[in-house]
Scaffold this motif. Sequence first.
Motif, PDB file in Angstrom:
ATOM      1  N   TYR A 185      79.664  30.472  63.225  1.00 19.24           N
ATOM      2  CA  TYR A 185      78.313  30.958  63.491  1.00 19.24           C
ATOM      3  C   TYR A 185      77.341  29.998  62.825  1.00 19.24           C
ATOM      4  O   TYR A 185      77.537  29.625  61.679  1.00 19.24           O
ATOM      5  CB  TYR A 185      78.104  32.342  62.885  1.00 19.24           C
ATOM      6  CG  TYR A 185      78.890  33.449  63.519  1.00 19.24           C
ATOM      7  CD1 TYR A 185      78.565  33.929  64.784  1.00 19.24           C
ATOM      8  CD2 TYR A 185      79.948  34.041  62.843  1.00 19.24           C
ATOM      9  CE1 TYR A 185      79.272  34.970  65.347  1.00 19.24           C
ATOM     10  CE2 TYR A 185      80.662  35.091  63.405  1.00 19.24           C
ATOM     11  CZ  TYR A 185      80.316  35.546  64.656  1.00 19.24           C
ATOM     12  OH  TYR A 185      81.018  36.575  65.205  1.00 19.24           O
ATOM     13  N   ALA A 222      83.769  31.853  60.681  1.00 23.30           N
ATOM     14  CA  ALA A 222      84.213  33.255  60.645  1.00 23.30           C
ATOM     15  C   ALA A 222      85.700  33.353  60.946  1.00 23.30           C
ATOM     16  O   ALA A 222      86.417  34.139  60.338  1.00 23.30           O
ATOM     17  CB  ALA A 222      83.415  34.082  61.632  1.00 23.30           C
ATOM     18  N   ASN A 259      85.435  42.619  53.519  1.00 23.16           N
ATOM     19  CA  ASN A 259      84.199  42.403  54.271  1.00 23.16           C
ATOM     20  C   ASN A 259      84.006  40.917  54.538  1.00 23.16           C
ATOM     21  O   ASN A 259      84.203  40.091  53.661  1.00 23.16           O
ATOM     22  CB  ASN A 259      82.982  42.908  53.476  1.00 23.16           C
ATOM     23  CG  ASN A 259      82.967  44.422  53.377  1.00 23.16           C
ATOM     24  OD1 ASN A 259      82.597  44.960  52.354  1.00 23.16           O
ATOM     25  ND2 ASN A 259      83.376  45.101  54.425  1.00 23.16           N
ATOM     26  N   GLY A 260      83.652  40.614  55.756  1.00 24.37           N
ATOM     27  CA  GLY A 260      83.385  39.224  56.107  1.00 24.37           C
ATOM     28  C   GLY A 260      84.635  38.432  56.420  1.00 24.37           C
ATOM     29  O   GLY A 260      84.581  37.222  56.630  1.00 24.37           O
ATOM     30  N   ALA A 261      85.792  39.093  56.475  1.00 29.41           N
ATOM     31  CA  ALA A 261      87.049  38.383  56.709  1.00 29.41           C
ATOM     32  C   ALA A 261      87.144  37.852  58.135  1.00 29.41           C
ATOM     33  O   ALA A 261      87.829  36.869  58.402  1.00 29.41           O
ATOM     34  CB  ALA A 261      88.223  39.307  56.432  1.00 29.41           C
ATOM     35  N   GLY A 262      86.458  38.515  59.064  1.00 26.81           N
ATOM     36  CA  GLY A 262      86.518  38.079  60.452  1.00 26.81           C
ATOM     37  C   GLY A 262      87.100  39.116  61.391  1.00 26.81           C
ATOM     38  O   GLY A 262      87.434  38.813  62.541  1.00 26.81           O
ATOM     39  N   LYS A 263      87.202  40.341  60.938  1.00 26.03           N
ATOM     40  CA  LYS A 263      87.792  41.395  61.776  1.00 26.03           C
ATOM     41  C   LYS A 263      86.946  41.659  63.019  1.00 26.03           C
ATOM     42  O   LYS A 263      87.447  41.645  64.147  1.00 26.03           O
ATOM     43  CB  LYS A 263      87.925  42.701  60.970  1.00 26.03           C
ATOM     44  CG  LYS A 263      88.780  42.576  59.724  1.00 26.03           C
ATOM     45  CD  LYS A 263      88.907  43.899  58.990  1.00 26.03           C
ATOM     46  CE  LYS A 263      87.593  44.424  58.447  1.00 26.03           C
ATOM     47  NZ  LYS A 263      86.995  43.589  57.396  1.00 26.03           N
ATOM     48  N   THR A 264      85.660  41.893  62.801  1.00 24.49           N
ATOM     49  CA  THR A 264      84.786  42.191  63.931  1.00 24.49           C
ATOM     50  C   THR A 264      84.725  41.014  64.892  1.00 24.49           C
ATOM     51  O   THR A 264      84.762  41.184  66.114  1.00 24.49           O
ATOM     52  CB  THR A 264      83.375  42.556  63.422  1.00 24.49           C
ATOM     53  OG1 THR A 264      83.477  43.737  62.630  1.00 24.49           O
ATOM     54  CG2 THR A 264      82.421  42.808  64.570  1.00 24.49           C
ATOM     55  N   THR A 265      84.672  39.815  64.346  1.00 22.53           N
ATOM     56  CA  THR A 265      84.632  38.628  65.188  1.00 22.53           C
ATOM     57  C   THR A 265      85.878  38.570  66.077  1.00 22.53           C
ATOM     58  O   THR A 265      85.793  38.294  67.274  1.00 22.53           O
ATOM     59  CB  THR A 265      84.535  37.363  64.309  1.00 22.53           C
ATOM     60  OG1 THR A 265      83.403  37.510  63.447  1.00 22.53           O
ATOM     61  CG2 THR A 265      84.391  36.116  65.150  1.00 22.53           C
ATOM     62  N   GLN A 268      81.927  48.356  65.692  1.00 22.15           N
ATOM     63  CA  GLN A 268      81.701  48.841  64.334  1.00 22.15           C
ATOM     64  C   GLN A 268      80.490  49.772  64.274  1.00 22.15           C
ATOM     65  O   GLN A 268      80.436  50.680  63.456  1.00 22.15           O
ATOM     66  CB  GLN A 268      81.516  47.640  63.405  1.00 22.15           C
ATOM     67  CG  GLN A 268      81.505  48.005  61.942  1.00 22.15           C
ATOM     68  CD  GLN A 268      81.691  46.786  61.055  1.00 22.15           C
ATOM     69  OE1 GLN A 268      81.858  45.659  61.514  1.00 22.15           O
ATOM     70  NE2 GLN A 268      81.650  47.002  59.757  1.00 22.15           N
ATOM     71  N   GLU A 307      86.766  49.730  62.957  1.00 26.74           N
ATOM     72  CA  GLU A 307      86.458  50.739  61.937  1.00 26.74           C
ATOM     73  C   GLU A 307      86.069  52.077  62.564  1.00 26.74           C
ATOM     74  O   GLU A 307      84.976  52.586  62.346  1.00 26.74           O
ATOM     75  CB  GLU A 307      85.342  50.232  61.021  1.00 26.74           C
ATOM     76  CG  GLU A 307      85.745  48.933  60.344  1.00 26.74           C
ATOM     77  CD  GLU A 307      84.864  48.586  59.155  1.00 26.74           C
ATOM     78  OE1 GLU A 307      84.181  49.474  58.647  1.00 26.74           O
ATOM     79  OE2 GLU A 307      84.894  47.429  58.743  1.00 26.74           O
ATOM     80  N   GLN A 329      88.942  49.895  56.933  1.00 23.97           N
ATOM     81  CA  GLN A 329      88.819  49.648  55.503  1.00 23.97           C
ATOM     82  C   GLN A 329      89.686  50.646  54.759  1.00 23.97           C
ATOM     83  O   GLN A 329      89.925  50.506  53.577  1.00 23.97           O
ATOM     84  CB  GLN A 329      87.364  49.859  55.055  1.00 23.97           C
ATOM     85  CG  GLN A 329      86.381  48.936  55.710  1.00 23.97           C
ATOM     86  CD  GLN A 329      86.431  47.563  55.103  1.00 23.97           C
ATOM     87  OE1 GLN A 329      87.160  47.323  54.145  1.00 23.97           O
ATOM     88  NE2 GLN A 329      85.682  46.646  55.672  1.00 23.97           N
TER      89      GLN A 329
HETATM   90  N1  LIG Z   1      75.958  36.761  64.299  1.00 26.83           N
HETATM   91  C1  LIG Z   1      76.342  36.157  63.165  1.00 26.83           C
HETATM   92  N2  LIG Z   1      75.626  35.123  62.674  1.00 26.83           N
HETATM   93  C2  LIG Z   1      76.009  34.489  61.552  1.00 26.83           C
HETATM   94  N3  LIG Z   1      77.091  34.803  60.840  1.00 26.83           N
HETATM   95  C3  LIG Z   1      77.851  35.824  61.279  1.00 26.83           C
HETATM   96  C4  LIG Z   1      77.516  36.555  62.455  1.00 26.83           C
HETATM   97  N4  LIG Z   1      78.445  37.516  62.648  1.00 26.83           N
HETATM   98  C5  LIG Z   1      79.319  37.392  61.636  1.00 26.83           C
HETATM   99  N5  LIG Z   1      78.976  36.375  60.810  1.00 26.83           N
HETATM  100  C6  LIG Z   1      79.722  35.927  59.633  1.00 26.83           C
HETATM  101  O1  LIG Z   1      81.069  35.732  60.013  1.00 26.83           O
HETATM  102  C7  LIG Z   1      81.952  36.203  59.008  1.00 26.83           C
HETATM  103  C8  LIG Z   1      82.909  37.214  59.612  1.00 26.83           C
HETATM  104  O2  LIG Z   1      82.179  38.350  60.024  1.00 26.83           O
HETATM  105  P1  LIG Z   1      82.861  39.634  60.641  1.00 26.83           P
HETATM  106  O3  LIG Z   1      81.763  40.518  61.072  1.00 26.83           O
HETATM  107  O4  LIG Z   1      83.856  39.224  61.656  1.00 26.83           O
HETATM  108  O5  LIG Z   1      83.604  40.253  59.376  1.00 26.83           O
HETATM  109  P2  LIG Z   1      84.358  41.648  59.217  1.00 26.83           P
HETATM  110  O6  LIG Z   1      85.736  41.315  58.795  1.00 26.83           O
HETATM  111  O7  LIG Z   1      84.212  42.467  60.423  1.00 26.83           O
HETATM  112  O8  LIG Z   1      83.575  42.302  57.998  1.00 26.83           O
HETATM  113  P3  LIG Z   1      83.220  43.840  57.705  1.00 26.83           P
HETATM  114  O9  LIG Z   1      84.412  44.432  57.043  1.00 26.83           O
HETATM  115  O10 LIG Z   1      82.086  43.743  56.739  1.00 26.83           O
HETATM  116  O11 LIG Z   1      82.851  44.485  58.975  1.00 26.83           O
HETATM  117  C9  LIG Z   1      81.074  36.746  57.907  1.00 26.83           C
HETATM  118  O12 LIG Z   1      80.972  35.762  56.913  1.00 26.83           O
HETATM  119  C10 LIG Z   1      79.750  36.969  58.554  1.00 26.83           C
HETATM  120  O13 LIG Z   1      78.710  36.757  57.632  1.00 26.83           O
END
Ligand SMILES: Nc1ncnc2c1ncn2[C@@H]1O[C@H](COP(=O)(O)OP(=O)(O)OP(=O)(O)O)[C@@H](O)[C@H]1O
Lengths: 278, 338
Positions: free
Chosen positions: B13, B22, B42-48, B87, B164, B196
């Motif tokens: 990103y 990510a 948090n921020g591991a990349g799950k949502t991505t 999420q 989640e 989580q």
């Molecule tokens: N639209 C975006 N623009 C910039 N950075 C992003 C964007 N979406 C996610 N990120 C970054 O990518 C990384 C992975 O984000 P992601 O949402 O996949 O994490 P996650 O594992 O789902 O976290 P959480 O448990 O908090 O939901 C994070 O560092 C986040 O800051």
Amino acid sequence: MTSRDVPVSGVAPTGGLRREITDGLIVAGRNLKRVPRIPELAVFAIIQSIVFVVLFAFVFGGAIPLEGGGSYREFLLPGIFAQTVAFASITTAIGMTDDVNKGIIDRFRSLPMARSAVLTGRTVFDLVYQTGILAVLMVAGLAVGWRVRGSVPEFFAGVALLLTFVFAMSWVGVLIGLTVRTVESANQLGFTVLFPLTFVSNVFVPTESLPGWLRPIAEWNPVSTLTAATRDLWGNPNPYAAEGFPAEHPVWLTLGWVVLIVAVFAPLGVRRYRSMSR
Amino acid sequence: MDAITAEGLVKTYKSKSGVVRALDGLDLTVAEGTVLGLLGPNGAGKTTTVRILATLLRPDAGRATVVGCDVVRDAQHLRSMIGLSGQYAAVDENLTGRENLVMFGRLYQLSTSEARRRADELLEQFSLADAANRVVKTYSGGMRRRLDLGSALTGRPKVLFLDEPTTGLDPRSRLALWDVIREREREGTTILLTTQYLEEADELAHAIAVVDAGKIIARGTADELKSQIGGERIEVVVHARTDLARAAEIVGRDCEGDCTVNEHTRRLTAPARNGAQSIVQVVRDLDEAAIAIDDIALRRPTLDDVFLTLTGHAAELAPSDDDGPAPATQPAQDRRSA
Ligand SMILES: Nc1ncnc2c1ncn2[C@@H]1O[C@H](COP(=O)(O)OP(=O)(O)OP(=O)(O)O)[C@@H](O)[C@H]1O
Ligand SMILES: [Mg+2]
């Protein structure tokens, strides 16, 4: 769950125009259902236009001379209609941005729906919605002295022209809405573009009264050509510069603008939608 | 056969503060008809990951398939076979619950009457029948969440992505949702679930993948992961802080291993190599040294421990005033007081 719980998944998305239309109508219907749930939106849109009517018809109107005579209110109202439909694009932009931020667009994007139905649905909705707003404003206009002096077909031609412009401006709103990040910036950007567009025009004053260098801009301005076209069609005072293309062909010029705006903004909007968060 | 495959997924990103990587070469497979729990801080990349698999994001590199369809090339076709609950609830606030579900059903290409039937079924299933004709704006957070899950099931997907899904649900709704997930699984749906709540993964998932910094760092069943980080441990809470150092020495000696000390909670933790025998030894020696204790227990590692050991930082839910393997997931813990 029951035995009816068979995946419908096997049905391959068939695409095609029919799907595009059905899905577009579903999205348009969704937007229509929302109107009575957020009545403020429609009410404010109407109040805003009425404020302009009151301001110009009753406050400044007396100070604005109309060459060739005629009632200022009859002159003003077609301009107010054009201004209203131009400003409608801000509502569109705000609605789009809100949908993006609320995740509804993501939901749509994860569904097997026609690819641009979200956008066509929105623009079709805008047509219906603005028709309603225009109807209310026209009644208000009649109350303050606006009259249609042309024939019935001419009246409807004027309405149709306004609606084609709604459609065009709706695509402008779609692109803005998909591009900016917050509802506030959609609002800001919309006003920044539209205020000059409606003020450097023939909406409130005859273009003659503008400084010479502004006059051509004001005359070619789509809001002006739309205003002039409806004034002509409805037999309302239209003290336009006597010569020049915009003065002679406001209807064609407006249609040209509509085609141009749609041709530029619709593909950009669709492209933007398809490449969202990609 | 694998319902989901991902190979070397990379996603960056770009934001004002720089580039975030990510996903950094994420590989993943989920067998058809199974539930995979994706865990990670948090921020591991799950949502991505979920967004890429659900066709909402295009990976910068790597490829992924879901039920055999490439998530980029065959995205449109794929969408009719997946359901996504992200999420954050993605439903229309200004429509009623039923209107939302009927609309989504129609967009899944159901006929109007089918879409209505399906909506009623789902409203019933998610205990929203009473609120069906209320505008979603008036729903509580948990009700929205449930409606969102219902939306994801509208098209009877072959693969379900749940990001989640139980965050913000009360315990009863959570249990109800677990039932729904188990039921989908029995019907043969493949489910990828991020969470989580480690207890949740333990409870629902056949396999667990731990993701950190955009990569899968461990994978296996809950039991495999637990045994991977070692066997039972002894936990002792010393009564007086002044005894901590002496107690640590004794526990360390008795357990023939590293004893971790938490000053704040006065808790000592050490591997219990000889199981119950170790605990007897520790009790005896502490007693001899006249060190009073508040609590002593033998416990098996929980997924919390796995998580902490593997990712090196606490899951967001672990209370920050504790040393980590805190009972955020109390019921899943196998705590045997000695
Ligand atoms: N639209 C975006 N623009 C910039 N950075 C992003 C964007 N979406 C996610 N990120 C970054 O990518 C990384 C992975 O984000 P992601 O949402 O996949 O994490 P996650 O594992 O789902 O976290 P959480 O448990 O908090 O939901 C994070 O560092 C986040 O800051
Ligand atoms: Mg997330």
